[in-house]
Motif scaffolding. Structure first.
Motif, mmCIF file in Angstrom:
data_model
loop_
_atom_site.group_PDB
_atom_site.id
_atom_site.type_symbol
_atom_site.label_atom_id
_atom_site.label_comp_id
_atom_site.label_asym_id
_atom_site.label_seq_id
_atom_site.Cartn_x
_atom_site.Cartn_y
_atom_site.Cartn_z
ATOM 1 N N ILE A 1 16.229 91.183 10.611
ATOM 2 C CA ILE A 1 15.845 89.783 10.396
ATOM 3 C C ILE A 1 16.870 89.089 9.503
ATOM 4 N N ALA A 2 17.338 89.779 8.458
ATOM 5 C CA ALA A 2 18.340 89.201 7.566
ATOM 6 C C ALA A 2 19.655 88.956 8.311
ATOM 7 N N ILE A 3 20.042 89.874 9.179
ATOM 8 C CA ILE A 3 21.266 89.693 9.958
ATOM 9 C C ILE A 3 21.117 88.525 10.919
ATOM 10 N N ALA A 4 19.948 88.393 11.557
ATOM 11 C CA ALA A 4 19.716 87.262 12.461
ATOM 12 C C ALA A 4 19.827 85.943 11.705
ATOM 13 N N ALA A 5 19.275 85.899 10.500
ATOM 14 C CA ALA A 5 19.385 84.689 9.691
ATOM 15 C C ALA A 5 20.846 84.424 9.311
ATOM 16 N N ALA A 6 21.583 85.479 8.987
ATOM 17 C CA ALA A 6 23.000 85.316 8.631
ATOM 18 C C ALA A 6 23.806 84.799 9.821
ATOM 19 N N ILE A 7 23.510 85.291 11.017
ATOM 20 C CA ILE A 7 24.198 84.802 12.215
ATOM 21 C C ILE A 7 23.914 83.314 12.409
ATOM 22 N N ASN A 8 22.640 82.922 12.245
ATOM 23 C CA ASN A 8 22.289 81.510 12.382
ATOM 24 C C ASN A 8 23.022 80.650 11.351
ATOM 25 N N LEU A 9 23.059 81.123 10.096
ATOM 26 C CA LEU A 9 23.768 80.367 9.061
ATOM 27 C C LEU A 9 25.259 80.274 9.371
ATOM 28 N N ASP A 10 25.847 81.363 9.829
ATOM 29 C CA ASP A 10 27.266 81.365 10.185
ATOM 30 C C ASP A 10 27.542 80.366 11.297
ATOM 31 N N ARG A 11 26.655 80.305 12.278
ATOM 32 C CA ARG A 11 26.849 79.360 13.386
ATOM 33 C C ARG A 11 26.652 77.913 12.942
ATOM 34 N N ILE A 12 25.713 77.677 12.030
ATOM 35 C CA ILE A 12 25.504 76.316 11.504
ATOM 36 C C ILE A 12 26.731 75.866 10.730
ATOM 37 N N VAL A 13 27.263 76.747 9.878
ATOM 38 C CA VAL A 13 28.461 76.407 9.100
ATOM 39 C C VAL A 13 29.646 76.151 10.039
ATOM 40 N N ALA A 14 29.793 76.968 11.064
ATOM 41 C CA ALA A 14 30.884 76.767 12.025
ATOM 42 C C ALA A 14 30.732 75.426 12.736
ATOM 43 N N TRP A 15 29.500 75.063 13.063
ATOM 44 C CA TRP A 15 29.253 73.778 13.728
ATOM 45 C C TRP A 15 29.561 72.619 12.778
ATOM 46 N N LEU A 16 29.139 72.729 11.500
ATOM 47 C CA LEU A 16 29.407 71.672 10.526
ATOM 48 C C LEU A 16 30.896 71.540 10.233
ATOM 49 N N ASP A 17 31.605 72.658 10.205
ATOM 50 C CA ASP A 17 33.050 72.637 9.978
ATOM 51 C C ASP A 17 33.830 72.274 11.239
#
Length: 175
Positions: free
Chosen positions: A134-150
């Motif tokens: 679950i923590a890894i899934a959340a980290a993947i989502n955060l990584d994708r959000i940051v990539a989208w914002l950047d």
């Protein structure tokens, strides 16, 4: 190494009742033998006459054998028909859309394994391993959000080390 435009098993006509195989050029196989691999996997070996294959104008698209005719290895009938149906479904629009979803899921799993260590559990026990996932899934989502914002562009599909060795004009586009 496969020849571009070479005949595939789907281009041969199989008559299961008569145990007969016809090549795309209309020649009939002269033998049909049911065999079993050492691991117990059954298969059918259909062989064509050397004379038929040797005189064939499109021989290079069918076989590389110099001393014998084409040998066609077929799975048992039920497996052959299941494969044919699956290939037809994946070639349809519905199958294409489904496969795009599958590719997205596989990309997410690949990202989890490569970037976040999803393959190995840091903990013992199902509950703690589940929490790690679950923590890894959340980290993947955060990584994708940051990539989208950047506004980072998505990475292109990687080229394997083996494929990178091929000369530039040999590989089809998109590989």
């Amino acid at each position: 190494m496969q020849v571009a435009g070479a005949y595939t098993i789907e281009q041969f006509t199989v008559d299961w009742e008569r145990q007969q195989v016809s090549c795309p050029q209309g020649k009939q196989a002269v033998s049909w033998h049911e065999r079993v691999e050492p691991d117990g996997t059954p298969y059918i070996l259909a062989s064509f006459r050397r004379q038929d294959c040797h005189a064939c104008p499109v021989r290079s698209l069918c076989t590389k054998a110099q001393q014998q005719g084409r040998r066609l290895r077929l799975p048992p009938q039920d497996q052959y028909e299941a494969l044919t149906a699956a290939r037809a479904w994946y070639a349809s629009e519905e199958g294409s859309q489904y496969y795009k979803q599958r590719a997205g899921v596989e990309g997410t799993l690949s990202q989890g394994v490569r970037a976040f260590g999803l393959r190995r559990s840091r903990y013992w026990g199902l509950a703690k391993t589940h929490l790690q996932h679950i923590a890894i899934a959340a980290a993947i989502n955060l990584d994708r959000i940051v990539a989208w914002l950047d506004e980072r562009p998505r990475a292109q599909t990687r080229t394997s080390r083996f494929a990178a060795l091929a000369p530039a004009g040999v590989l089809p586009s998109g590989t």
